[in-house]
Scaffold this active site. Structure first.
Site, PDB file in Angstrom:
ATOM      1  N   ALA A  71       0.846  -1.197   0.000  1.00  0.00           N
ATOM      2  CA  ALA A  71       0.000   0.000   0.000  1.00  0.00           C
ATOM      3  C   ALA A  71       0.876   1.240   0.000  1.00  0.00           C
ATOM      4  O   ALA A  71       2.044   1.193   0.363  1.00  0.00           O
ATOM      5  CB  ALA A  71      -0.912   0.020   1.229  1.00  0.00           C
ATOM      6  N   TYR A 140      -5.702   8.589   3.290  1.00  0.00           N
ATOM      7  CA  TYR A 140      -5.304   7.180   3.278  1.00  0.00           C
ATOM      8  C   TYR A 140      -6.504   6.278   3.558  1.00  0.00           C
ATOM      9  O   TYR A 140      -6.759   5.293   2.846  1.00  0.00           O
ATOM     10  CB  TYR A 140      -4.205   6.960   4.313  1.00  0.00           C
ATOM     11  CG  TYR A 140      -3.830   5.514   4.536  1.00  0.00           C
ATOM     12  CD1 TYR A 140      -3.101   4.808   3.588  1.00  0.00           C
ATOM     13  CD2 TYR A 140      -4.184   4.863   5.710  1.00  0.00           C
ATOM     14  CE1 TYR A 140      -2.750   3.482   3.797  1.00  0.00           C
ATOM     15  CE2 TYR A 140      -3.836   3.551   5.933  1.00  0.00           C
ATOM     16  CZ  TYR A 140      -3.118   2.857   4.976  1.00  0.00           C
ATOM     17  OH  TYR A 140      -2.774   1.540   5.198  1.00  0.00           O
ATOM     18  N   LYS A 144      -8.579   3.443   1.218  1.00  0.00           N
ATOM     19  CA  LYS A 144      -8.774   2.058   1.667  1.00  0.00           C
ATOM     20  C   LYS A 144     -10.256   1.684   1.674  1.00  0.00           C
ATOM     21  O   LYS A 144     -10.640   0.582   1.277  1.00  0.00           O
ATOM     22  CB  LYS A 144      -8.181   1.882   3.069  1.00  0.00           C
ATOM     23  CG  LYS A 144      -6.666   1.827   3.109  1.00  0.00           C
ATOM     24  CD  LYS A 144      -6.145   0.509   2.553  1.00  0.00           C
ATOM     25  CE  LYS A 144      -4.691   0.285   2.871  1.00  0.00           C
ATOM     26  NZ  LYS A 144      -4.209  -1.045   2.451  1.00  0.00           N
TER      27      LYS A 144
END
Length: 201
Positions: A71, A140, A144
């Site tokens: 990631a 972030y 996700k």
């Protein structure tokens, strides 16, 4: 069942997962950036970049399960890239590209390591629960969450089993990021005013 493909295999969590899987008899295909090898794994597959155009064909041959750890977690301080766009490029678009190709290759199970940040930044007086509605606040976590939504839709469409894990802060020997900074701070000997801090953790 074929090998387990572990992305981010030379990362902080990835290195330990490769070792754990190998020690328990799993055949592991370690997918990573860079040339640092994983001696515990039976195979090494290098991927230069993760995004919507990544070619996963060689990495997925014969794979039974995917553990997707790779990631984009931190933006470089002086980066001129749009933060949310870059997170989405890797964490959402790259994840969905991998999952789509995995389903085409006959992979049975796709495990996606997401983030507790999908639940939000504040849980109040209780702990987060699986039933809590998502409330991502940071770029972030947004990326996700969008990846999670795409994966669930892909699972419905293809029948590939998708497992989503939302870990809290992961720490241990050699932990990077804020844990490393806090460890250095504690080791410096400076008095820390934790008694005056309201954050429960």
């Amino acid at each position: 069942m074929g090998p387990v493909l572990v992305t981010g295999a030379n990362g902080f969590v990835g290195r330990r997962m490769v070792r754990l899987l190998s020690d328990n008899g799993w055949q592991v295909r370690a997918c990573q950036r860079g040339a640092a090898l994983q001696p515990e794994s039976s195979e090494i597959q290098q991927i230069a970049d993760i995004g919507a155009q990544t070619d996963w064909s060689a990495a997925l041959v014969g794979v039974g399960s995917v553990l997707h750890l790779a990631a984009c977690t931190h933006q470089r301080p002086n980066s001129t890239l749009d933060t949310l766009a870059e997170y989405r490029r890797v964490n959402r678009d790259g994840t969905l590209r991998l999952a789509d190709r995995a389903a085409e290759a006959g992979v049975k199970r796709f495990v996606f390591v997401s983030s507790i940040g999908v639940n939000g930044n504040i849980c109040g007086s209780d702990s987060f629960r699986e039933s809590d509605p998502p409330n991502p606040q940071e770029a972030y976590a947004v990326s996700k969450h969008e990846a999670e939504q795409g994966l669930m839709a892909l699972s419905e469409r293809t029948g590939m089993e998708v497992v989503i894990v939302r870990p809290t802060l992961v720490y241990g020997p050699g932990a990077p990021g804020n844990v490393a900074r806090l460890t250095r701070l504690v080791g410096s000997g400076w008095p820390l005013p934790f008694a005056n801090i309201g954050a429960r953790r």
